[in-house]
Design a protein around this motif. Sequence first.
Motif, PDB file in Angstrom:
ATOM      1  N   PHE A  80      -9.440  12.171 -45.239  1.00 43.83           N
ATOM      2  CA  PHE A  80      -9.416  13.394 -44.438  1.00 43.83           C
ATOM      3  C   PHE A  80      -9.835  13.089 -43.003  1.00 43.83           C
ATOM      4  O   PHE A  80     -10.604  12.176 -42.748  1.00 43.83           O
ATOM      5  N   LYS A  84      -8.715  17.849 -42.534  1.00 43.53           N
ATOM      6  CA  LYS A  84      -7.321  17.881 -42.982  1.00 43.53           C
ATOM      7  C   LYS A  84      -6.971  16.569 -43.684  1.00 43.53           C
ATOM      8  O   LYS A  84      -7.345  15.492 -43.231  1.00 43.53           O
ATOM      9  N   ARG A  85      -6.225  16.691 -44.779  1.00 46.12           N
ATOM     10  CA  ARG A  85      -5.843  15.498 -45.535  1.00 46.12           C
ATOM     11  C   ARG A  85      -4.852  14.661 -44.735  1.00 46.12           C
ATOM     12  O   ARG A  85      -3.863  15.167 -44.212  1.00 46.12           O
ATOM     13  N   ILE A  86      -5.127  13.351 -44.655  1.00 44.63           N
ATOM     14  CA  ILE A  86      -4.240  12.430 -43.952  1.00 44.63           C
ATOM     15  C   ILE A  86      -3.823  11.261 -44.843  1.00 44.63           C
ATOM     16  O   ILE A  86      -3.030  10.412 -44.432  1.00 44.63           O
ATOM     17  N   ASP A 134       4.750  12.331 -43.856  1.00 39.52           N
ATOM     18  CA  ASP A 134       3.472  12.841 -43.375  1.00 39.52           C
ATOM     19  C   ASP A 134       2.752  13.515 -44.542  1.00 39.52           C
ATOM     20  O   ASP A 134       3.384  14.164 -45.382  1.00 39.52           O
ATOM     21  N   ASN A 136      -0.185  15.991 -46.327  1.00 37.04           N
ATOM     22  CA  ASN A 136      -1.055  17.158 -46.186  1.00 37.04           C
ATOM     23  C   ASN A 136      -1.442  17.646 -47.574  1.00 37.04           C
ATOM     24  O   ASN A 136      -0.979  17.120 -48.596  1.00 37.04           O
ATOM     25  N   ASP A 137      -2.290  18.676 -47.618  1.00 37.02           N
ATOM     26  CA  ASP A 137      -2.770  19.193 -48.902  1.00 37.02           C
ATOM     27  C   ASP A 137      -1.654  19.822 -49.728  1.00 37.02           C
ATOM     28  O   ASP A 137      -1.794  19.956 -50.951  1.00 37.02           O
ATOM     29  N   ASP A 138      -0.565  20.213 -49.082  1.00 36.64           N
ATOM     30  CA  ASP A 138       0.526  20.869 -49.803  1.00 36.64           C
ATOM     31  C   ASP A 138       1.476  19.890 -50.474  1.00 36.64           C
ATOM     32  O   ASP A 138       2.183  20.266 -51.414  1.00 36.64           O
ATOM     33  N   TYR A 140       0.747  16.168 -51.117  1.00 38.05           N
ATOM     34  CA  TYR A 140       0.327  14.852 -51.601  1.00 38.05           C
ATOM     35  C   TYR A 140       0.498  14.697 -53.112  1.00 38.05           C
ATOM     36  O   TYR A 140       0.752  13.586 -53.604  1.00 38.05           O
TER      37      TYR A 140
END
Length: 239
Positions: A80, A84-86, A134, A136-138, A140
């Motif tokens: 993160f 935000k998740r990376i 890319d 993100n939390d939606d 991964y």
Amino acid sequence: MKVAEKIADKIAGMPDGSTFRYQELPIEREEYTAATKAIERLVKNGLITRASTGLFYKPKRSAFGILKPDEQELLKPYLFSAGKRIAYITGTLLYNRMGLTTQVPKNIKIATRDKRLELTLGNQKVTSIKSYADINDDNYRYLEYLDAIKDFKTIPDLNKEAAVRLLKDGIGKLEDRQLFKKLALKYPPRVRALAGALMELVSPTEDLNALRKSLNPLSTFEFGLNTTLLPNNTTWNIA
């Protein structure tokens, strides 16, 4: 308030077992020297523990002594950024958690879009690989399944029949199939083929034309999956 006091107050408010870096402490750039000394005193006194260079955790204590945080917590600063998740855990550790292998890896892989890293956490080495999209939390969780398909042939001790069932069931529980198909198109052809075949088993009426058209009809994708293991293998040129 002195630097040491600010750091102590911040750490006191953290849950036991949580990790942190200097960047998460309430200190200014000109206070880093004093902060380093304060942190060293806290480590020496056993109030915090150094997990790796620049990464610390607040010990969680039990009747059996100090408990180390799990991999997810230790890796949180690398998964993160600004909340935000990376990145996400991939490779054998992920596939173990998914039930695809019983092996527990010595090393951990992290998928990330841009940031390269190589570090040691305790006895485990952590390395990164480049993600296909890319993160993100939606999305991964969708990428995790696509990674498992990508590495299907190299997952240690894989039971193919059980793996097909686990992947099919997992994909069937994903909420956004359009997103899954969109992400699958970013992966190599063999991944698109098996992803399409599994989605077809989950939902026979699913519109999979984009995945089909992205594949060379003359190509064969070797997974070691016959019709018994994957009923629609021939329609996706899977062998």
